[in-house]
Design a protein around this motif. Structure first.
Motif, mmCIF file in Angstrom:
data_model
loop_
_atom_site.group_PDB
_atom_site.id
_atom_site.type_symbol
_atom_site.label_atom_id
_atom_site.label_comp_id
_atom_site.label_asym_id
_atom_site.label_seq_id
_atom_site.Cartn_x
_atom_site.Cartn_y
_atom_site.Cartn_z
ATOM 1 N N HIS A 17 -15.614 -25.955 -10.561
ATOM 2 C CA HIS A 17 -16.472 -27.024 -10.040
ATOM 3 C C HIS A 17 -16.211 -28.360 -10.727
ATOM 4 C CE1 HIS A 17 -19.627 -23.799 -8.742
ATOM 5 N NE2 HIS A 17 -18.514 -23.758 -8.031
ATOM 6 N N THR A 18 -15.230 -28.410 -11.623
ATOM 7 C CA THR A 18 -14.997 -29.645 -12.374
ATOM 8 C C THR A 18 -13.956 -30.554 -11.720
ATOM 9 O OG1 THR A 18 -13.267 -28.602 -13.725
ATOM 10 C CG2 THR A 18 -15.542 -28.451 -14.528
ATOM 11 N N ALA A 19 -13.356 -30.130 -10.620
ATOM 12 C CA ALA A 19 -12.259 -30.904 -10.038
ATOM 13 C C ALA A 19 -12.472 -31.208 -8.564
ATOM 14 C CB ALA A 19 -10.936 -30.150 -10.221
ATOM 15 N N HIS A 20 -13.738 -31.313 -8.132
ATOM 16 C CA HIS A 20 -13.988 -31.617 -6.725
ATOM 17 C C HIS A 20 -13.491 -33.017 -6.373
ATOM 18 C CE1 HIS A 20 -15.852 -27.882 -6.316
ATOM 19 N NE2 HIS A 20 -17.091 -28.196 -6.663
ATOM 20 N N ARG A 21 -13.727 -33.986 -7.246
ATOM 21 C CA ARG A 21 -13.248 -35.347 -6.986
ATOM 22 C C ARG A 21 -11.725 -35.404 -7.008
ATOM 23 N NH1 ARG A 21 -16.544 -38.967 -11.181
ATOM 24 N NH2 ARG A 21 -15.997 -37.170 -12.475
ATOM 25 N N GLN A 22 -11.105 -34.600 -7.873
ATOM 26 C CA GLN A 22 -9.654 -34.584 -7.935
ATOM 27 C C GLN A 22 -9.059 -33.933 -6.682
ATOM 28 O OE1 GLN A 22 -11.691 -34.004 -10.666
ATOM 29 N NE2 GLN A 22 -11.127 -36.066 -11.344
ATOM 30 N N PHE A 23 -9.747 -32.935 -6.151
ATOM 31 C CA PHE A 23 -9.285 -32.344 -4.889
ATOM 32 C C PHE A 23 -9.355 -33.378 -3.761
ATOM 33 C CE2 PHE A 23 -10.117 -30.036 -0.924
ATOM 34 C CZ PHE A 23 -9.006 -29.203 -0.884
ATOM 35 N N LEU A 24 -10.438 -34.168 -3.750
ATOM 36 C CA LEU A 24 -10.540 -35.254 -2.784
ATOM 37 C C LEU A 24 -9.432 -36.278 -2.988
ATOM 38 C CD1 LEU A 24 -12.118 -36.690 -0.518
ATOM 39 C CD2 LEU A 24 -13.535 -37.741 -2.287
ATOM 40 N N GLY A 25 -9.114 -36.571 -4.263
ATOM 41 C CA GLY A 25 -8.021 -37.494 -4.560
ATOM 42 C C GLY A 25 -6.682 -36.966 -4.071
ATOM 43 N N MET A 52 -6.212 -34.946 -1.438
ATOM 44 C CA MET A 52 -6.188 -35.096 0.018
ATOM 45 C C MET A 52 -5.932 -36.551 0.425
ATOM 46 S SD MET A 52 -6.578 -32.075 1.277
ATOM 47 C CE MET A 52 -5.516 -31.595 -0.091
ATOM 48 N N ALA A 53 -6.598 -37.476 -0.286
ATOM 49 C CA ALA A 53 -6.391 -38.896 0.018
ATOM 50 C C ALA A 53 -4.974 -39.333 -0.340
ATOM 51 C CB ALA A 53 -7.411 -39.746 -0.741
ATOM 52 N N GLY A 54 -4.425 -38.793 -1.426
ATOM 53 C CA GLY A 54 -3.070 -39.142 -1.818
ATOM 54 C C GLY A 54 -2.034 -38.664 -0.812
ATOM 55 N N VAL A 55 -2.222 -37.471 -0.276
ATOM 56 C CA VAL A 55 -1.292 -36.969 0.734
ATOM 57 C C VAL A 55 -1.345 -37.850 1.988
ATOM 58 C CG1 VAL A 55 -0.815 -35.033 2.284
ATOM 59 C CG2 VAL A 55 -1.350 -34.598 -0.121
ATOM 60 N N MET A 56 -2.559 -38.212 2.402
ATOM 61 C CA MET A 56 -2.686 -39.073 3.577
ATOM 62 C C MET A 56 -2.075 -40.446 3.321
ATOM 63 S SD MET A 56 -6.091 -40.094 5.762
ATOM 64 C CE MET A 56 -6.795 -41.085 4.444
ATOM 65 N N ALA A 57 -2.292 -40.995 2.116
ATOM 66 C CA ALA A 57 -1.720 -42.303 1.779
ATOM 67 C C ALA A 57 -0.195 -42.240 1.764
ATOM 68 C CB ALA A 57 -2.248 -42.772 0.431
ATOM 69 N N TRP A 58 0.361 -41.140 1.264
ATOM 70 C CA TRP A 58 1.819 -41.005 1.223
ATOM 71 C C TRP A 58 2.397 -40.954 2.641
ATOM 72 C CZ3 TRP A 58 5.210 -36.961 2.660
ATOM 73 C CH2 TRP A 58 6.524 -37.112 2.216
ATOM 74 N N ILE A 59 1.714 -40.264 3.541
ATOM 75 C CA ILE A 59 2.174 -40.211 4.939
ATOM 76 C C ILE A 59 2.145 -41.609 5.558
ATOM 77 C CG2 ILE A 59 1.635 -39.307 7.234
ATOM 78 C CD1 ILE A 59 0.621 -36.778 5.875
ATOM 79 N N ALA A 81 -1.925 -29.166 -10.358
ATOM 80 C CA ALA A 81 -3.093 -29.347 -11.221
ATOM 81 C C ALA A 81 -4.350 -28.751 -10.592
ATOM 82 C CB ALA A 81 -3.300 -30.836 -11.498
ATOM 83 N N VAL A 82 -4.554 -28.999 -9.299
ATOM 84 C CA VAL A 82 -5.729 -28.435 -8.623
ATOM 85 C C VAL A 82 -5.651 -26.913 -8.590
ATOM 86 C CG1 VAL A 82 -6.932 -28.300 -6.408
ATOM 87 C CG2 VAL A 82 -6.147 -30.509 -7.266
ATOM 88 N N ARG A 83 -4.466 -26.385 -8.388
ATOM 89 C CA ARG A 83 -4.307 -24.932 -8.377
ATOM 90 C C ARG A 83 -4.635 -24.339 -9.740
ATOM 91 N NH1 ARG A 83 -1.148 -20.763 -9.605
ATOM 92 N NH2 ARG A 83 -0.872 -19.090 -8.060
ATOM 93 N N MET A 84 -4.269 -25.034 -10.814
ATOM 94 C CA MET A 84 -4.581 -24.539 -12.158
ATOM 95 C C MET A 84 -6.080 -24.430 -12.371
ATOM 96 S SD MET A 84 -1.756 -26.640 -14.418
ATOM 97 C CE MET A 84 -2.352 -25.994 -15.977
ATOM 98 N N VAL A 85 -6.834 -25.329 -11.748
ATOM 99 C CA VAL A 85 -8.292 -25.292 -11.908
ATOM 100 C C VAL A 85 -8.916 -24.201 -11.040
ATOM 101 C CG1 VAL A 85 -10.416 -26.592 -11.548
ATOM 102 C CG2 VAL A 85 -8.445 -27.714 -12.560
ATOM 103 N N SER A 103 -6.717 -42.863 -5.275
ATOM 104 C CA SER A 103 -6.443 -41.447 -5.520
ATOM 105 C C SER A 103 -5.953 -41.232 -6.945
ATOM 106 C CB SER A 103 -5.404 -40.939 -4.521
ATOM 107 O OG SER A 103 -5.842 -41.116 -3.190
ATOM 108 N N GLY A 104 -5.077 -42.123 -7.403
ATOM 109 C CA GLY A 104 -4.609 -42.012 -8.780
ATOM 110 C C GLY A 104 -5.728 -42.176 -9.793
#
Length: 251
Positions: free
Chosen positions: A6-14, A16-23, A108-112, A191-192
């Motif tokens: 539960h400590t990386a919900h904002r990072q998971f959102l980051g 998703m936003a980073g993937v969309m920004a890269w596209i 990183a998200v997978r590690m969490v 996202s960063g």
């Protein structure tokens, strides 16, 4: 009670936003509509407007053999202003950094969410991913702002004759590619920042856990975690949920 997952919900959102920004950055790199050139002579450019990107210049014509005429702009072409070859290099570098950043953030998200035993490098991986995201946003934002400044100044480009484009248009307009790219770059920077603000969570010892259950490398363990680990080793804990969501105190 706080769980590690539960400590990386904002990072998971980051992520998703980073993937969309890269596209969106990849889309911006390939678009031609960086600059809209409006010309007075419509004898050849019958559409009256030409699209000048960082890779090619295109316009519609009913006089030439092809209705849509495009001419490539190379990085070594002497007529290209400095902002165009610089944009070619920086946008490609931004795509590479963004791709590596997406992979690192996913790790990183997978590690969490899927691994709670090896915690030493979680924060380090998040910092690396966030740094790559910030670098990606900066690399793409610089050429976008530079080209937008050239459009607002109505800068000229000395195209060769085969381009059928005048050196100076009647007026210029910022294309949709620049707008999409600036939005994507800002989204990538946000996202960063989300990834960089991850705070590493150490597990606190349970009041019933013995003192020798503290792992000096991977952080302290609770009694519940040790019991679960022994169950997995014995093969008696089949079909249990992800251990990242089991009871564990985190400070």
């Amino acid at each position: 009670m706080v769980y590690l997952a539960h400590t990386a919900h904002r990072q998971f959102l980051g992520l998703m936003a980073g993937v969309m920004a890269w596209i969106l950055i990849m889309t911006t790199t390939g678009l031609n509509e960086w600059r809209l050139w409006y010309v007075a002579d419509e004898s050849v450019i019958t559409s009256g407007v030409a699209w000048v990107g960082i890779w090619r210049a295109c316009f519609y014509s009913h006089v030439l053999p092809r209705i849509e005429n495009c001419q490539s702009i190379g990085i070594s072409d002497p007529f290209a202003p400095a902002e165009i070859p610089v944009a070619q290099v920086l946008m490609v570098l931004a795509l590479i950094c963004g791709l590596v950043g997406n992979i690192t953030a996913a790790v990183a998200v997978r590690m969490v969410y899927f691994s709670i035993e090896n915690r030493r490098n979680i924060r380090l991986v998040f910092v690396l991913a966030g740094t790559l995201y910030v670098l990606t946003g900066t690399l793409s934002l610089v050429p976008l702002m530079w080209n937008m400044s050239s459009v607002l100044k109505n800068s000229t480009i000395g195209f060769p004759p085969e381009f059928h484009l005048p050196a100076a248009p009647v007026r210029q307009q910022v294309g949709s590619a620049i707008g999409v790219g600036i939005f994507a770059s800002i989204l990538m920077l946000i996202s960063g920042a989300l990834l960089l603000c991850y705070r590493y969570a150490w597990a606190a010892l349970s009041t019933k856990a013995p003192r020798d259950t503290r792992d000096p490398l991977q952080g302290p363990w609770t009694e519940t975690t040790l019991a679960q680990k022994s169950e997995f080793l014995d093969g008696t804990n089949q079909g249990r949920d992800n251990p990242a969501f089991h009871r564990e105190e985190i400070s």
